[in-house]
Design an enzyme around this catalytic site. Sequence first.
Site, PDB file in Angstrom:
ATOM      1  N   HIS A  93       0.828  -1.207   0.000  1.00  0.00           N
ATOM      2  CA  HIS A  93       0.000   0.000   0.000  1.00  0.00           C
ATOM      3  C   HIS A  93       0.860   1.255   0.000  1.00  0.00           C
ATOM      4  O   HIS A  93       0.442   2.299  -0.523  1.00  0.00           O
ATOM      5  CB  HIS A  93      -0.909   0.027   1.231  1.00  0.00           C
TER       6      HIS A  93
ATOM      7  N   ASP B 189      -4.839  -5.890  -7.915  1.00  0.00           N
ATOM      8  CA  ASP B 189      -5.064  -5.254  -6.632  1.00  0.00           C
ATOM      9  C   ASP B 189      -5.320  -3.772  -6.920  1.00  0.00           C
ATOM     10  O   ASP B 189      -5.157  -3.299  -8.050  1.00  0.00           O
ATOM     11  CB  ASP B 189      -3.849  -5.453  -5.720  1.00  0.00           C
TER      12      ASP B 189
END
Length: 613
Positions: free
Chosen positions: A259, A332
Amino acid sequence: MHSRRTVLTTAAAAAAAAAAAAAGAVPAHAAPPTPGRQPVPDAGTLARLRRLIARMTPEEKAGQLFVMRVYGHSATDPDPADVAANRKEIGVANAAELIAKYHVGGIIYFSWAHNTREPHQIADLSNGIQKAAAAQRVPVPLLISTDQEHGIVARVGAPATLLPGAMALGAGGSAAGARTAGRIAGRELHAMGIRQDYAPVADVNVNPANPVIGVRSFGADPQAVARMVGSQVKGYQDGGVAACAKHFPGHGDTDTDSHVGLPYIHHSAEEWERLDAPPFRAAIDAGIDSIMTAHIVVPAFDPSEDPATLSRPILTGILRERLGYDGVVVTDSLGMEGVRVKYGDARVPVLALKAGVDQLLNPPDLSVAHAAVVKAMAEGELAERDIDAKLLRILLLKERRGLFRDPYTTHQDVDRVVGTREHLAAADRIAGRTTTLLRNDGGVLPLSRRRQPRVLVVGADAAAPSGTGGPPTAVLAKALTELGFTAHALATGMTPDQRRIDEAVAALGERDAVVVATYNVSAGSSQRKLVAALLGTGKPVVQLAVRNPYDIARLDGVRAALASYSWTDVELRAAARVIAGRRDPAGRLPVAIMRADAPDQELFPIGHGLAYP
C-alpha cells in the site's frame, strides 16, 4: 397494494429481460454452478456474449474492464458529503452517473465509502446499481465486489455473520470448517447483491515481519494453506459468489506493505514453486473464478523489476501458461503505491492489460485511466481481439454467477439468509476450534470461578473491524462475566504510558487474576512494560495475542499465553470459553514462533498447541 417483493421482482424481470434481449435468450433460473474446474461454455452462450461485445463502442469496452469505488449508501441519492466526494474524485455525483458516464463493469464496496451500513441498505444499493446498468445502451449487469475476508478484514459488519479469519481457520485445521465458513459468507453476500468476494488470501505467511498479510494468511505451511484455500474457494462459490485468490504470485515473504511501497520477493523459481505456488494451484483446481495480482517485484521471474501486476512474464507466462489458469485476472487496487512508483497513472492500466490482466481495480483517477485505455486501443497498442477476449472472460464469469438471469435481490432474501441464528451458531462452532494455548506453566489456565472469581481485563483496544462490536477488552469482560466471573474491562491501549500501567496495577489489586490482550508486540513496545508490571503483582496473568501470534516471544515471564488470531467478537468469545475452562483449547499454530533473542531458532513450531489435562 403490491408487496415490496412483487414490485422488485417485476422491476428485476423487466431489467433482466432487457439485458437478455441484448444478449439472446437465457434460462429464467439456474442453480449455482457446481464446484470444480470452470466448465467449458456451450457454443450458444459464447455466441450470445460475443454478440453483446460486438455492440459495444471502444469507450464502452474500456469501461467494462474497470471495477471502481463510489461513495454513498444509495445508487442515486447518496448523502451530500458523499456526492461531494464523488464529484471530487470521479467527476460524478453517484453510482448511477458513474455507470452512465464510464460504463464500468464492476463496483467495489467499502465501509469507509459508506456503501455498507446494514444488509437491507446494501441490497437496495446493489439493486440500484443493477437498475442503472440495465438502463445503458448496451445493458450489462455489474459485478459488485468487496473484501470480505473475515477476521480482521470485513467490509460488511453485523448483523451479517462474522466468521473467523484465515489464520484462525488455519489454527483450527478443519478444511470442512473452512468450506462451511466460505459457504456462509458467500450466501450472505449473494443475498445482499454482492457477487464477487476478494477472498481467500492464498499467500503463505513465511515472514513474521510481514506488515500487510500476517493473520490474513492461513499460515506458513504451503500444503496446509493450499488445502484451506481450495476448501474456501469451493465454499464461497457453493454460496453463489465468485471467489478471488490473492495476491499472485504470493505476498507472504515480505517486510514491505505494498500500500505504501514496492515490496521485493527474492524467492528463486524453485523456492516459489515450493512455497508460493501450491495455494494458487489448489485454487485453480477448485475452479476459482478470479485471481488477484500483487504489486510486488519478483526478480527471478521478471528481471525488468516491474511489479507482478504489470509483468507479462508473471501473469501470462506463469499464471496463464504454466499454471493453466483461464479465468479472470483482477489487479489489486491501482491506487496503492506499490503499482504507482515506476510508471504514471495513465500507463499503469495499459501495461496491466498488456501483461494479462482482465479487470482494473480502483484506479486513483478513473478519467485518466479510462482515457489511456481508449487511446491505447485506438492506436493499436491494445489489440481489439485481446480486449474482446478479456471482456468475454468477464462476461462468462457474470454468466456463471447468474447475473444475466437475475442480478437483483430483495429484503426477503436478506432476512432469510443474512445473520441467521444457524449461521451465527456455525460461526461460534468454527471459532471454538481455533484458540491456541501456547504456554500454561504451572496450570494457570483455566481460571477458576471459585478461586479467581474477580477478573480484570486490560490491554489493546484496537479499532474493531467493520461492525464486529468491540472494544476487545469490553467484549472479553462481557464474555467472561456471562461465563460466571465478575469481569471488569480497563483499556490500556497499544502504547500504554506509565500512568495507564499504574492504573492497571492498582485495579488488579482488588481482583484475583488479569487477562491482558496484546497486539503485535515489538521490541520497543510499552505493552511489554504493562505485562511486566502485572506479573510483578504475583497475581495470575493470562496473555492473549489478539492479532499476530508472535507476541509471546517478547514477553518474558508469562506463564499462560494464548492466541486468538483476531480481535473480532466471535474469536474473543471463543478465547473466553477456553480461559474459563468451558472448552478445551483445540487450535494448533499454523506458523512458527521464533525466539526474539535468536530469530533462527523456534520457540514454538508449526503445529504446537497445548491441551488441558
